[in-house]
Design an enzyme around this catalytic site. Sequence first.
Site, PDB file in Angstrom:
ATOM      1  N   SER A 120      34.477  42.896  36.195  1.00  0.00           N
ATOM      2  CA  SER A 120      34.706  43.368  37.565  1.00  0.00           C
ATOM      3  C   SER A 120      33.373  43.644  38.242  1.00  0.00           C
ATOM      4  O   SER A 120      32.435  44.139  37.598  1.00  0.00           O
ATOM      5  CB  SER A 120      35.536  44.656  37.551  1.00  0.00           C
ATOM      6  N   TYR A 133      38.778  52.474  34.886  1.00  0.00           N
ATOM      7  CA  TYR A 133      38.719  51.019  35.048  1.00  0.00           C
ATOM      8  C   TYR A 133      37.276  50.516  34.971  1.00  0.00           C
ATOM      9  O   TYR A 133      36.970  49.551  34.258  1.00  0.00           O
ATOM     10  CB  TYR A 133      39.347  50.642  36.387  1.00  0.00           C
TER      11      TYR A 133
END
Length: 229
Positions: A120, A133
Amino acid sequence: MVTGGSSGIGRAVAERLRADGHRVATIDLAPSPNGHGHIADVTRREQIDAALEAIRAELGPVGILVNAAGLDGFTAFADITFDAWRRVVDVNLNGVFHTAQAVLPDMVAAGWGRIVNISSSSTHSGVPYMSHYVAAKSAVNGLTKSLALEYGPFGITVNAVPPGFIDTPMLRSAEGRGLLGDINDTIEATPVRRMGRPEDIAAACAFLASEEAGYITGQILGVNGGRNT
């Protein structure tokens, strides 16, 4: 083999690899719209092993693995329960551990392999309310580099692709819950002035999975329209 291959980035990667002539199987919690789809939870090693047994029987040993299964989370750090923390880490990090460890024997035996982990762009700068996350995806980048060093001598490359602002069902779900602010502001802050498409990520994965990318390993290839350099 593509995890999370039933929708979003995973589906686009599976479709691109098929278009490039590969025999592709997917693993997801949801049924695949294409053939060779297997329902399995990437956090459950026994389910991964069962799916792999079927995949090997159908298509042979696994030579390419793309880890695209993911789970987001939006919670103030002080309010994240340990169960919620563990679930996000389990899917985004431990799922990569399970699948990579399960397919690497095929690649070592063949003397060739490609692993591409979808991380990410949040790992570049962090994101508020997504600490679990971001922590998990940052660990994926570190795992990628370590595996690249360990398995390079076996003809196996391991790279990561951290997507930027990509138009996926997961992103649209977050938008619908009012968690992303004004999308137009994000587009305006992106040098190429558009959202990314799952196909943009699929193109990067297809290159890293190719023979031509055999001298590229341990790299974090950002596909983000220039927002993170």
